[in-house]
Design a protein around this motif. Structure first.
Motif, PDB file in Angstrom:
ATOM      1  N   ALA A   1     -29.242 -29.828  21.416  1.00 23.60           N
ATOM      2  CA  ALA A   1     -29.101 -30.434  22.742  1.00 23.60           C
ATOM      3  C   ALA A   1     -28.439 -29.462  23.717  1.00 23.60           C
ATOM      4  O   ALA A   1     -28.851 -29.368  24.878  1.00 23.60           O
TER       5      ALA A   1
ATOM      6  N   MET B   1     -31.064 -27.004  24.708  1.00 19.71           N
ATOM      7  CA  MET B   1     -31.994 -27.614  25.658  1.00 19.71           C
ATOM      8  C   MET B   1     -31.394 -27.627  27.053  1.00 19.71           C
ATOM      9  O   MET B   1     -32.072 -27.311  28.033  1.00 19.71           O
ATOM     10  N   ALA B   2     -30.116 -27.977  27.137  1.00 20.67           N
ATOM     11  CA  ALA B   2     -29.448 -28.019  28.439  1.00 20.67           C
ATOM     12  C   ALA B   2     -29.391 -26.620  29.051  1.00 20.67           C
ATOM     13  O   ALA B   2     -29.677 -26.451  30.242  1.00 20.67           O
TER      14      ALA B   2
ATOM     15  N   GLY C   1     -36.782 -29.962  27.527  1.00 17.41           N
ATOM     16  CA  GLY C   1     -36.649 -31.157  26.711  1.00 17.41           C
ATOM     17  C   GLY C   1     -37.169 -30.977  25.304  1.00 17.41           C
ATOM     18  O   GLY C   1     -37.250 -31.946  24.555  1.00 17.41           O
TER      19      GLY C   1
ATOM     20  N   THR D   1     -37.357 -32.629  20.166  1.00 10.85           N
ATOM     21  CA  THR D   1     -37.345 -32.991  21.576  1.00 10.85           C
ATOM     22  C   THR D   1     -36.123 -33.849  21.870  1.00 10.85           C
ATOM     23  O   THR D   1     -35.499 -34.409  20.960  1.00 10.85           O
ATOM     24  N   ASP D   2     -35.818 -33.961  23.153  1.00 10.41           N
ATOM     25  CA  ASP D   2     -34.735 -34.848  23.553  1.00 10.41           C
ATOM     26  C   ASP D   2     -35.046 -36.279  23.107  1.00 10.41           C
ATOM     27  O   ASP D   2     -34.165 -37.029  22.700  1.00 10.41           O
ATOM     28  N   ARG D   3     -36.310 -36.635  23.097  1.00  8.95           N
ATOM     29  CA  ARG D   3     -36.722 -37.973  22.652  1.00  8.95           C
ATOM     30  C   ARG D   3     -36.486 -38.142  21.150  1.00  8.95           C
ATOM     31  O   ARG D   3     -36.047 -39.199  20.704  1.00  8.95           O
TER      32      ARG D   3
ATOM     33  N   ILE E   1     -34.149 -36.712  19.441  1.00 11.31           N
ATOM     34  CA  ILE E   1     -32.704 -36.881  19.285  1.00 11.31           C
ATOM     35  C   ILE E   1     -32.294 -38.302  19.669  1.00 11.31           C
ATOM     36  O   ILE E   1     -31.520 -38.952  18.960  1.00 11.31           O
TER      37      ILE E   1
END
Length: 141
Positions: free
Chosen positions: A24, A27-28, A33, A48-50, A52
């Motif tokens: 994460a 990603m940031a 994402g 993906t952020d999804r 997570i």
């Protein structure tokens, strides 16, 4: 036009044994994402952020959960020298939003996203909306 002409080149590769907190943070830092996941010089998944949110946080898993526990496997990839329109059709058929881009000797060199596809031409109102949404942070949001 070739995939190499439109792909995003700066791609962070996550490791399966990284924590989702590390993924994460990456990603940031990359303003993305999704990250391809690699092990032993091969792409073994995507996180993906999804992933997570749904496979970890929603199930009560903590930030020390390993990427391998939440990543998607069976990742569709493409080659940098492929025609962009052919890869775009494959993305639509396979219903994927992003594809890791490889050299012919299977080295990761980029990622191709729907946003990358939308930034280069006229695609009507949906394409215009996607172009706007696909701008990097800090450019008018």
């Amino acid at each position: 036009m070739k995939v190499a002409d439109r792909m995003t080149r700066n791609v962070h590769l996550a490791a399966p044994d990284e924590t989702i907190a590390q993924a994460a943070h990456a990603m940031a830092a990359c303003d993305t994402g999704a990250l391809p996941v690699g092990s032993g010089g091969r792409i073994v998944g995507m996180v993906t952020d999804r992933d997570i949110a749904l496979r970890a946080v929603a199930l009560g898993k903590g930030p020390d959960t390993l990427v391998r526990e939440v990543m998607s496997v069976g990742v569709a990839c493409c080659f940098e020298d492929e025609e962009l329109d052919q890869v775009a059709r494959r993305m639509a058929e396979q219903q994927v939003r992003r594809m890791p881009v490889m050299t012919r000797d299977h080295r990761l060199v980029g990622i191709l996203s729907l946003g990358d596809l939308a930034t280069g031409g006229e695609a009507g109102p949906a394409g215009e909306a996607l172009r706007g949404v696909s701008r990097p942070c800090g450019t008018g949001r």
